[in-house]
Design an enzyme around this catalytic site. Structure first.
Site, short mmCIF file in Angstrom:
data_model
loop_
_atom_site.label_atom_id
_atom_site.label_comp_id
_atom_site.label_asym_id
_atom_site.label_seq_id
_atom_site.Cartn_x
_atom_site.Cartn_y
_atom_site.Cartn_z
N HIS A 72 0.71 -1.16 0.09
CA HIS A 72 0.04 0.02 0.07
C HIS A 72 1.02 1.39 -0.08
O HIS A 72 1.95 1.29 0.42
CB HIS A 72 -0.96 -0.10 1.33
CG HIS A 72 -2.03 -1.18 1.13
ND1 HIS A 72 -3.08 -1.24 2.13
CD2 HIS A 72 -2.31 -2.17 0.29
CE1 HIS A 72 -3.66 -2.16 1.77
NE2 HIS A 72 -3.11 -2.91 0.63
N GLU A 113 0.86 3.79 1.93
CA GLU A 113 1.40 4.19 3.26
C GLU A 113 2.41 3.21 3.69
O GLU A 113 3.45 3.85 4.15
CB GLU A 113 0.07 3.78 4.36
CG GLU A 113 -1.16 4.57 3.81
CD GLU A 113 -2.01 3.79 3.18
OE1 GLU A 113 -3.54 3.85 3.55
OE2 GLU A 113 -1.89 3.13 2.32
N CYS A 129 -2.24 -1.00 7.66
CA CYS A 129 -1.58 -0.05 7.50
C CYS A 129 -1.82 0.84 8.57
O CYS A 129 -0.72 1.69 9.26
CB CYS A 129 -1.96 1.09 6.28
SG CYS A 129 -1.62 0.35 4.86
#
Length: 166
Positions: free
Chosen positions: A91, A93, A122
């Protein structure tokens, strides 16, 4: 690029608007074919890292080989929830936080700007990294309720979570 981003001195974007707009530009580097997302990690009004969703360095990307989608099952509040998930990519993040780790940049006390609210995984990384504020542009909630739990978990950990208002 949208001309509204380039405002006169009187109409300068706020810091939040500036960094949120940058998440959209960073997302253009994403290699996921399902959704292109970006993240900007900021400390003291300075960008310390950016991240987009894509495969780890040296690994095949979704836009090259296709998504590696597997069915996943999670138990939430005693109920079994199934959904498909691409496991090829990291992801946005995660990539921003790991860029800091790779380069020895402290993340404690920083602010993370993301296009959608962080998922549960996350959110755990955000907490562990010492990030103190998360600003997101839009809700991205699944039926399983984990995304709401992720938001609650960050708030319970003392992280300020703000939905950006355009």
């Amino acid at each position: 690029m949208n001309a509204d981003i380039f405002k006169t001195k009187e109409g300068r974007p706020s810091w939040d608007e500036y960094f949120m707009n940058l998440t959209q530009f960073v997302a253009k580097r994403a290699t996921c074919t399902r959704k292109k997302l970006g993240a900007v990690l900021v400390k003291n009004k300075r960008i310390v890292a950016t991240g987009y969703n894509g495969s780890p360095s040296g690994q095949p990307h979704c836009d090259d080989k296709g998504c590696f989608v597997v069915p996943t099952t999670q138990i939430v509040d005693g109920q079994e929830i199934a959904r498909d998930h691409c496991i090829r990519t990291l992801h946005a993040e995660q990539n921003a936080i790991m860029q800091c780790a790779l380069n020895g940049i402290p993340t404690d006390g920083s602010t993370l700007y993301v296009m959608y609210n962080p998922c549960y995984q996350c959110a755990k990384m955000v907490i562990a990294a010492g990030i103190k504020r998360v600003v997101f542009d839009a809700d991205y909630f699944h039926d399983d309720g984990l995304d709401h739990k992720a938001m609650d978990m960050m708030k319970e950990s003392g992280i300020t979570v703000d939905k950006f208002k355009r």
